[in-house]
Write an enzyme that holds these catalytic residues in place. Structure first.
Site, PDB file in Angstrom:
ATOM      1  N   CYS A  85       0.832  -1.222   0.000  1.00  0.00           N
ATOM      2  CA  CYS A  85       0.000   0.000   0.000  1.00  0.00           C
ATOM      3  C   CYS A  85       0.857   1.260   0.000  1.00  0.00           C
ATOM      4  CB  CYS A  85      -0.932   0.015   1.195  1.00  0.00           C
ATOM      5  SG  CYS A  85      -1.914  -1.475   1.332  1.00  0.00           S
ATOM      6  N   HIS A 334      -9.166   3.840  -1.225  1.00  0.00           N
ATOM      7  CA  HIS A 334      -7.791   3.347  -1.095  1.00  0.00           C
ATOM      8  C   HIS A 334      -7.431   2.407  -2.243  1.00  0.00           C
ATOM      9  CE1 HIS A 334      -4.083   2.089   0.612  1.00  0.00           C
ATOM     10  NE2 HIS A 334      -4.510   1.138   1.435  1.00  0.00           N
TER      11      HIS A 334
END
Ligand code: COA
Length: 390
Positions: A85, A334
């Site tokens: 991420c 996200h």
């Protein structure tokens, strides 16, 4: 010494972008950033692109070359950056270093992920690649369950409550409602978060960031070149990275992310500021407990006081230190490879004074914080409004 500036920023809307392909999103974000900068594409000397798991999500690898090809920028070098991420943050730092070193004058930094073409189960499996296969994923752990361990430990050691975590979600949805590019355009109440059902106790559905498609891009340039070309800009004063164990079992503490603390320490030093000078921060709230950990590890609040600070409204848009004015990962969405770059897009918009309804008043210094996995990679970058001397 070469100083690095950001001269343009752009992003797609984040969400379930079924009408837009992976490569189309890259083009949309990059063109927006280029148009914003006023530069022609042929001035770009290199590309750094963040992408976590396109092989698992859409079967496409070799993203560096794909981006250059899609943008019509062959034959310039184009490199994919991967750190789960934190892939976007690593791309941002790579672009920063390329300009800082003098190797390139102008580079494009992008991030992209297309996550909603697969089921939630398959997305969960793909995201699991960010953890430790041997000690975590093989045994059935998912990312919500790993962060649930961090949350539980914080609750035991500091008395943080599920309500305080839920308040992070309420605040970030509220900010997202003022961000036209956010996945969620609606507010949620504390009651709705509390009643949203456990994913991995104590983490509930509305404590989680969602599964998202999207892309973001910024154009970085040497300050000298930007001034010669008469471009508007904000300064990029630091971009620091640190690593920690991938496995939670090997950590000395579950209530702090050491990589965040180390990256922040180096970034403050490099930028010549302290945490007191930061006017707003975009932090990695992949789960609500992650924002509480971040605001402590970045030094905005003492260890253990992130929950109570949130409850007191100190992190709200008009609070002592506004956290995630964009809506954060929780509200804005996200798309894992794009997140670190989207944070820089928000820093650019805030410091250019064009964040509209979510504008932080008198914003001069902004910080972005991007985490890979459960904290094995962290990147902290610091941006200053042009001409700020601090
Ligand atoms: N926050 C707010 N709303 C959410 C949401 C979230 N995290 N996840 C789903 N929703 C909403 C959807 O928008 C949808 O709303 P709609 O019915 O109005 O369209 C509804 O809930 C159902 O969505 P669905 O996609 O079926 O949810 P799901 O149960 O399959 O997935 C989670 C929910 C929490 C499991 C999923 O969002 C998730 O895995 N999040 C974590 C992602 C992650 O781990 N990222 C990496 C972090 S390191």
């Amino acid at each position: 010494m070469i100083e690095v500036v950001v001269v343009g920023a752009g992003m797609t809307k984040f969400g379930e972008n079924w009408e837009s392909s992976f490569r189309q999103m890259i083009a949309d974000a990059a063109i927006k950033a280029l148009v914003d900068s006023g530069l022609a594409g042929e001035k770009i000397e290199a590309i750094y692109g963040g992408c976590m798991a396109s092989g698992r999500f859409i079967g496409q690898e070799h993203i560096g070359a794909l981006i250059a090809d899609q943008l019509g920028l062959n034959p310039i070098p184009s490199t994919r950056c991967e750190a789960a991420c934190a892939s976007g943050g690593v791309a941002l730092r790579s672009g920063y270093l390329a300009v800082k070193s003098g190797e390139h004058d102008i580079v494009a930094v992008g991030g992209v992920e297309k996550m909603t073409d697969v089921s939630t189960e398959d997305a969960s499996f793909a995201l699991g690649g960010a953890g430790d296969q041997e000690t975590e994923l093989f045994h059935g752990a998912t990312f919500p369950s790993l962060y649930a361990l961090l949350a539980r430990r914080h609750m035991i050691e500091y008395g943080t409550t599920e309500e305080q975590m839920a308040m992070v979600a309420v605040k970030n949805h509220k900010n997202a409602a003022n961000n036209p590019n956010a996945q969620f355009q609606s507010e949620v109440t504390l009651e709705e978060v509390m009643n949203s059902g456990y994913v991995a106790e104590p983490i509930k559905v509305l404590d989680c960031s969602p599964v998202t498609d999207g892309a973001a891009a910024v154009i970085l340039c040497s300050k000298e070149k930007a001034e010669a070309l008469g471009m508007k800009y904000i300064e990029m004063a630091a971009s620091e990275q640190a690593s920690d164990t991938i496995s939670l079992a090997a950590r000395k503490s579950l209530t702090e992310l050491r990589a965040t603390m180390e990256a922040a320490r180096k970034a403050y030093k490099k930028a010549g500021i302290t945490q007191e000078d930061v006017d707003f921060a975009e932090v990695h709230d992949c789960f609500t407990i992650a924002e509480i950990l971040a605001i402590e590890d970045l030094g905005f609040f003492k260890k253990g006081e992130g929950g109570i600070a949130t409850e007191k409204g100190l992190t709200a848009l008009n609070g002592k230190i506004p956290i995630n004015p964009s809506g954060g990962l929780k509200g804005k969405g996200h798309p894992v490879g794009a997140t670190g770059v989207a944070q820089a897009v928000e820093a650019f918009n805030q410091l250019m004074g064009r964040a509209e309804k979510r504008q932080v008043k008198n914003a001069e210094i902004g910080l972005t914080h991007n985490v890979g996995g459960s904290g094995a990679t962290a990147i902290v970058s610091i941006f200053k409004k042009a001409g700020v001397k601090k």
